[in-house]
Design a protein around this motif. Structure first.
Motif, PDB file in Angstrom:
ATOM      1  N   PHE A  66      -3.117   5.565   6.144  1.00  0.00           N
ATOM      2  CA  PHE A  66      -3.102   4.705   7.139  1.00  0.00           C
ATOM      3  C   PHE A  66      -1.836   3.585   6.886  1.00  0.00           C
ATOM      4  CE2 PHE A  66      -5.015   2.907  11.189  1.00  0.00           C
ATOM      5  CZ  PHE A  66      -4.263   1.770  11.308  1.00  0.00           C
ATOM      6  N   ARG A 112      -4.620   6.916  11.869  1.00  0.00           N
ATOM      7  CA  ARG A 112      -5.635   7.193  10.905  1.00  0.00           C
ATOM      8  C   ARG A 112      -5.372   8.688  10.559  1.00  0.00           C
ATOM      9  NH1 ARG A 112      -9.619   4.416  15.142  1.00  0.00           N
ATOM     10  NH2 ARG A 112     -10.422   2.775  14.366  1.00  0.00           N
ATOM     11  N   ALA A 118     -10.321   5.126   8.755  1.00  0.00           N
ATOM     12  CA  ALA A 118      -8.864   5.064   7.979  1.00  0.00           C
ATOM     13  C   ALA A 118      -9.326   5.257   6.538  1.00  0.00           C
ATOM     14  CB  ALA A 118      -8.432   3.726   8.256  1.00  0.00           C
TER      15      ALA A 118
END
Length: 245
Positions: A160, A134, A155
């Motif tokens: 990501f 993340r 995220a």
């Protein structure tokens, strides 16, 4: 065919200067191999996590079992494990900071291809691996097993980069199926490629052969499930092979 491997401890530091001691396992005579971060359960960098790192090395990966508590501290009981784990939540930056330090240490190894890196995590370690992804780390795969799926920072699309595999027990009382649905929504919103496998008759800690012993000792709702473990780990290796072929 498994490969001959070497292992060693390796020291590194987070941004605060805290010494962390990882366990590196790697195939002999290899170069530019994919690297795998192995993120531990709340017990710390123990024998179980080191075994997982050796298994990965035998399959041709350079695996670093990471230290999240500093100085290789291990929890001797559930109360201590909880205290150690919660200490990494006191400062919102600690988990990503220490995971990033491990990531940087892994990619700096001369036998690792820095563009082929994955992170896998068990229980608390699943959150560590996910939070590292993340944060925008250059990961190609994240795989979690009976993991805490919660996000401090959800995220974001384009940040990501990993494909995600989640292995979860249908009877996990510590991470609910509602938590899993919330995680799916997070991944979908961030346009992350992911798959979630729900294993029936399977509780928290199902990949760890000592889960039943710890459940009895500490009164926690854990249980080892060898069939679910076998299937989940096989899917991990399938994903790694496909991604890093």
């Amino acid at each position: 065919m498994t490969q001959l491997i070497q292992t060693k401890e390796i020291q590194y530091k987070d941004s605060t200067g805290q010494t962390l001691i990882g366990y590196l396992a790697y195939p002999e005579n290899t170069s530019q191999a994919p690297g795998i971060l192995v993120c531990p359960e709340w017990w710390g960098r123990n024998d179980y996590i080191e075994r997982r790192a050796r298994e990965l090395a035998e399959q041709g990966y350079v695996a670093l079992a990471i230290d999240m508590y500093g100085d290789k501290k291990l929890a001797v009981d559930a109360d201590t494990a909880g205290k150690y784990m919660m200490s990494t939540f006191e400062n919102p930056a600690t988990i990503v900071d220490r995971a990033t330090a491990a990531y940087q240490t892994l990619v700096a190894q001369n036998n690792v291809n820095a563009d082929k890196v994955a992170a896998i995590g068990f229980c608390y370690g699943g959150k560590v691996a996910l939070d590292l992804a993340r944060s925008g780390a250059n990961l190609k795969v994240v795989a979690t097993f009976h993991a805490n799926l919660s996000a401090q920072q959800p995220a974001q699309a384009g940040k990501f980069t990993a494909e995600v595999l989640v292995a979860h027990g249908a009877d996990d009382s510590m991470v609910s199926l509602n938590d899993v649905e919330n995680f799916k929504q997070e991944m979908t919103a961030a346009q992350v490629k992911y798959s979630v496998d729900i294993y029936p008759n399977t509780k928290h800690g199902f990949t760890n052969p000592v889960a039943d012993e710890k459940a009895a000792k500490y009164g926690t709702d854990l249980a080892y499930n060898p069939e679910s473990e076998k299937q989940a780990i096989a899917k991990l290796y399938d994903l790694l092979k496909r991604t890093f072929a």
